[in-house]
Design an enzyme around this catalytic site. Structure first.
Site, PDB file in Angstrom:
ATOM      1  N   TYR A 174       0.825  -1.207   0.000  1.00 58.94           N
ATOM      2  CA  TYR A 174       0.000   0.000   0.000  1.00 58.94           C
ATOM      3  C   TYR A 174       0.865   1.266   0.000  1.00 58.94           C
ATOM      4  CZ  TYR A 174      -3.540   3.321   1.769  1.00 58.94           C
ATOM      5  OH  TYR A 174      -4.382   4.395   1.955  1.00 58.94           O
ATOM      6  N   LYS A 178       0.997   4.041  -2.982  1.00 62.83           N
ATOM      7  CA  LYS A 178       0.612   5.426  -2.717  1.00 62.83           C
ATOM      8  C   LYS A 178       1.766   6.396  -2.974  1.00 62.83           C
ATOM      9  CE  LYS A 178      -3.720   5.063  -1.563  1.00 62.83           C
ATOM     10  NZ  LYS A 178      -4.747   5.559  -2.505  1.00 62.83           N
TER      11      LYS A 178
END
Length: 305
Positions: A174, A178
């Site tokens: 993640y 991002k």
């Protein structure tokens, strides 16, 4: 009637992952400011697997019940076909496209030693590829418009995270995705400026399906007073960034949480030393330690944002 002009009157806005949480809040906020909204949601679970019903139609119904205009799109925007149909839906339904809000995402949290390749690929696909493909197809449309002499006032709002800016233990996939979105934002802002397109990113902190269970203690709604973790707190800045009023703002990243908005300044040179010649490994180590002693200590976040 207050007589105050609506910020997005006449604009057509796409919001991905708009069936719940932040995306739903963004879609409703845009509609309240006069935008016609394409509500995209595949209707999947927290781990990205398909659910029995997409909530996009429910958000469309909410917008229409309030007197707004909206249409649902249930395609997979992490495929070229789905992303192309997303843009086509806006153009065929409303005849134009002004703003793209890339918001769709999910989590598959693991410590690195337990993180499966499939979990890495799935998160990269939805977050990073799911930003790239809608952006690519929207940008192609706007470039064609500009070349035809119809320079748009187009806007893109991407969704990064504090995890992408500072790292987050247990979220290697993640955080990497991002962080990649920030890089994509900067490149797109530079490339698309000449065509009338502004591209920015937000790093929000709010209560969503991704956060309310894992971080229940900090994400829970209070019994009274200001609900700092309500996703609706993030949407006003997203609406402004997606409007013509944000003219001149591009290539920026904003952290948004509760009533706080922060302009993130990203990587910039810190303490430096130049020998004017090649260092030995020992010299390089000595100077690195000296510079680190003068530098700010980096932070790290520990929750998905």
């Amino acid at each position: 009637m207050s007589g105050v002009p609506l910020l997005c009157e006449g604009r057509v806005v796409i919001v991905t992952g708009a069936g719940r949480g932040l995306g739903r809040a963004h879609a409703l906020a845009y509609a309240a400011e006069g935008a016609r909204v394409v509500v995209n949601d595949l209707g999947v679970g927290l781990d990205g697997t398909p659910g029995p019903h997409s909530p996009a139609a429910q958000v469309v119904a909410e917008i229409r019940a309030a007197g707004g205009a909206a249409v649902a799109h249930g395609g997979d925007i992490a495929t070229s076909e789905g992303a192309a149909s997303l843009v086509s839906t806006a153009l065929e339904t409303y005849g134009r496209l002004d703003t793209l809000v890339n918001n769709a995402g999910f989590l598959r949290d693991r410590m690195l030693v337990n993180l499966d390749e499939d979990d890495w690929d799935a998160v990269m696909r939805v977050h990073l590829k799911g930003h790239f493909l809608p952006l690519k197809h929207a940008a192609a449309h706007w470039r064609a418009e500009a070349k035809a002499g119809r320079v748009p006032e187009a806007r893109v709002v991407n969704t990064s995270s504090g995890a992408g800016l500072l790292g987050s233990a247990g979220q290697g996939n993640y955080s990497a995705a991002k962080a990649g979105i920030v890089g994509l934002t900067l490149v797109a802002a530079a490339e698309m400026r000449r065509y009338g397109v502004q591209v920015n990113a937000i790093a929000p902190a709010a209560r969503t399906r991704m956060t309310e269970e894992t971080f229940a203690e900090t994400m829970g709604a209070p019994a009274g007073g200001f609900d700092a973790m309500a996703p609706e707190n993030v949407s006003p800045l997203v609406v402004w960034l997606g409007s013509a009023a944000s003219a001149g703002v591009s290539g920026r990243v904003f952290e948004v949480e509760g009533g706080r908005i922060t302009v993130m300044e990203g990587w910039r040179p810190g303490p430096s030393a130049d020998k004017g010649a090649r260092w030995t490994p020992g010299e390089a180590g000595d100077v690195a330690l000296k510079l680190l002693a003068e530098a700010e200590v980096p932070g790290m976040v520990y929750g998905a944002r």
